[in-house]
Design an enzyme around this catalytic site. Sequence first.
Site, short mmCIF file in Angstrom:
data_model
loop_
_atom_site.label_atom_id
_atom_site.label_comp_id
_atom_site.label_asym_id
_atom_site.label_seq_id
_atom_site.Cartn_x
_atom_site.Cartn_y
_atom_site.Cartn_z
N ASN A 141 0.87 -1.18 0.00
CA ASN A 141 0.00 0.00 0.00
C ASN A 141 0.90 1.23 0.00
O ASN A 141 1.88 1.30 0.75
CB ASN A 141 -0.86 0.00 1.27
CG ASN A 141 -1.90 1.10 1.23
OD1 ASN A 141 -2.90 0.99 0.52
ND2 ASN A 141 -1.66 2.18 1.96
N GLU A 201 -0.78 0.20 -5.25
CA GLU A 201 -0.53 1.49 -5.92
C GLU A 201 0.84 1.54 -6.60
O GLU A 201 1.05 2.35 -7.51
CB GLU A 201 -0.68 2.65 -4.93
CG GLU A 201 -2.11 2.92 -4.49
CD GLU A 201 -2.47 2.29 -3.16
OE1 GLU A 201 -1.63 1.53 -2.62
OE2 GLU A 201 -3.58 2.54 -2.65
N ASP A 247 -3.72 22.75 6.50
CA ASP A 247 -4.10 21.69 5.56
C ASP A 247 -4.61 22.28 4.24
O ASP A 247 -4.51 23.49 3.99
CB ASP A 247 -5.11 20.75 6.23
CG ASP A 247 -4.91 19.31 5.80
OD1 ASP A 247 -4.65 19.09 4.59
OD2 ASP A 247 -4.98 18.40 6.63
C1 LIG Z 1 0.22 15.76 -0.61
C2 LIG Z 1 -0.67 14.81 0.12
C3 LIG Z 1 -0.62 14.75 1.50
C4 LIG Z 1 -1.42 13.87 2.19
N1 LIG Z 1 -1.31 13.77 3.54
C5 LIG Z 1 -2.00 12.82 4.20
C6 LIG Z 1 -1.81 12.65 5.60
O1 LIG Z 1 -1.04 13.35 6.23
N2 LIG Z 1 -2.51 11.66 6.21
C7 LIG Z 1 -3.37 10.85 5.53
O2 LIG Z 1 -3.96 9.95 6.13
N3 LIG Z 1 -3.58 11.01 4.20
C8 LIG Z 1 -2.92 11.98 3.54
N4 LIG Z 1 -3.09 12.14 2.19
C9 LIG Z 1 -4.12 11.34 1.51
C10 LIG Z 1 -3.68 9.94 1.22
O3 LIG Z 1 -2.33 9.83 0.89
C11 LIG Z 1 -4.51 9.42 0.05
O4 LIG Z 1 -5.87 9.54 0.40
C12 LIG Z 1 -4.21 8.02 -0.32
O5 LIG Z 1 -4.94 7.72 -1.46
C13 LIG Z 1 -4.63 7.04 0.76
O6 LIG Z 1 -4.18 5.77 0.33
P1 LIG Z 1 -5.08 4.47 0.54
O7 LIG Z 1 -6.27 4.64 -0.33
O8 LIG Z 1 -4.20 3.37 0.10
O9 LIG Z 1 -5.42 4.40 1.99
C14 LIG Z 1 -2.32 13.03 1.48
C15 LIG Z 1 -2.37 13.10 0.10
C16 LIG Z 1 -1.55 13.98 -0.57
C17 LIG Z 1 -1.61 13.99 -2.06
#
Ligand SMILES: Cc1cc2nc3c(=O)[nH]c(=O)nc-3n(C[C@H](O)[C@H](O)[C@H](O)COP(=O)(O)O)c2cc1C
Length: 446
Positions: A141, A201, A247
């Site tokens: 993941n 991913e 954020d």
């Molecule tokens: C620049 C950026 C920063 C992010 N920061 C966070 C974070 O601090 N914590 C979090 O849970 N998701 C954060 N996200 C969102 C997740 O990385 C994103 O929703 C991802 O698709 C989750 O992966 P999953 O679907 O495998 O759980 C961020 C996304 C981006 C693009």
Amino acid sequence: MTPDLRTHLATCDRNGLLERVTRPVSPGAALARRLAEAGDRTVLFERVVGYRTPVVGGICASRAGLARALDTTPERLVHAVAAAIDAPRPWRSTRDAPFRAHVVRNPDLGRVVPVVEFYPSQRRRYLTGTIVIARRGDGVNLSFHRMMLLGGNRLAVRVTPRHLHALLAEGGGRAEVAVACGVHPALEIAASVSGPPSLDELRVGAALLRGRLECADLDGFPVPAHAELVLRGRFTGALADEGPFVDLTGTADGVRRQPVLVVDRLYHRAGWIYRTILPGGAEHKALMGIPQEPRILRIVANAVPGVAGVALTPGGCSWLHAVVAIRARAAGDGRNAGLAALAAHPSLKRVVVVDDDIDPFDAEAVEWAIATRCQPDRDLFVIPDARGSSLDPSRDPETETTAKWILDATIPFGRPREEFLRVRPDDPPGKAARRRARPRPARRPR
Ligand SMILES: Cc1cc2nc3c(=O)[nH]c(=O)nc-3n(C[C@H](O)[C@H](O)[C@H](O)COP(=O)(O)O)c2cc1C
């Protein structure tokens, strides 16, 4: 040649899209301000006070730039990402990993990495371009997580209730991970897509790079071999205060107890570049919003056949507001499209549905459609007390719920389309007269 951050920067440079800052900049407000001023351009800070490594930001800030990096057009970008999610590809294994050039054990992170204090009013230093690689079944993941410097080799990591959260819960708060920072934009897009838990991913990234992704094994973790910086660490089960953090909305997120990541080893390439993302800036919005659009497109297409486009709009933080363009074929299609979009992206708060002659990315055109095709007493629908985004400061602070709204700005069904189209200077003669001669059609059914 394997596409990586460096090949991407070289392309930006050749196309005149890379701004180089040659004067010394401290990794604080001055750097953040410069990134904010750059908007959707890429900025390379060549001299960062107190560090030997340059800092880069804004590599994914522009839709056009991302499309170019993925070898497609801005209009086809959503389809290219959707195709990669549908058909992930394997990456190639290599022993030759440039990220292994230097290793630092038990690193004092704040001394080795130019971790930026973006908003000195908040007094927090954050790594923001960090992608967590966690093992899951026979795949991995990938997800972005901001990491707040706690001191020494410890970081407080914001983990929302998605896949990494579930993996941590399974391990009682403990998990071994690798973290990659400074990769090709295709991998950053892949890390930001939200799919089912089984979606690997890294393979989505390999598909976006047409199979040209090389990964090296690091203690059982496949790690992009050309990442600029790699951390190898473990969530210990401990929690620490994380925040305040500015954020996506540009407002300060609160302080929460979040998992602590202990970094045992730090690897970096020779002559490495540190990749950062300005919180609340254009790039943060692009990276959050663009990977959600394929999912919304797909689910709206299930409800309404003629979907022409989907945009998570920057004014809505590329997260809370969407515009969906459709070709309505039956009464009620506009409303169904709005409901499907809300279901597809649970953080969505408002969706405007327009006809396919409106570019969903053109805010003025969308407002024009609202002004000329929509009556709020008929076309506005409010859904109270739904689950929304934790990022919305106006949500109910106790229940965390939010109201959602759909604005159907499609041409009232059954009315002649021509009555609602812009008249152009080069329209053929007689068009307006033909329009006036038509009988007035029925109102759109409720
Ligand atoms: C620049 C950026 C920063 C992010 N920061 C966070 C974070 O601090 N914590 C979090 O849970 N998701 C954060 N996200 C969102 C997740 O990385 C994103 O929703 C991802 O698709 C989750 O992966 P999953 O679907 O495998 O759980 C961020 C996304 C981006 C693009």
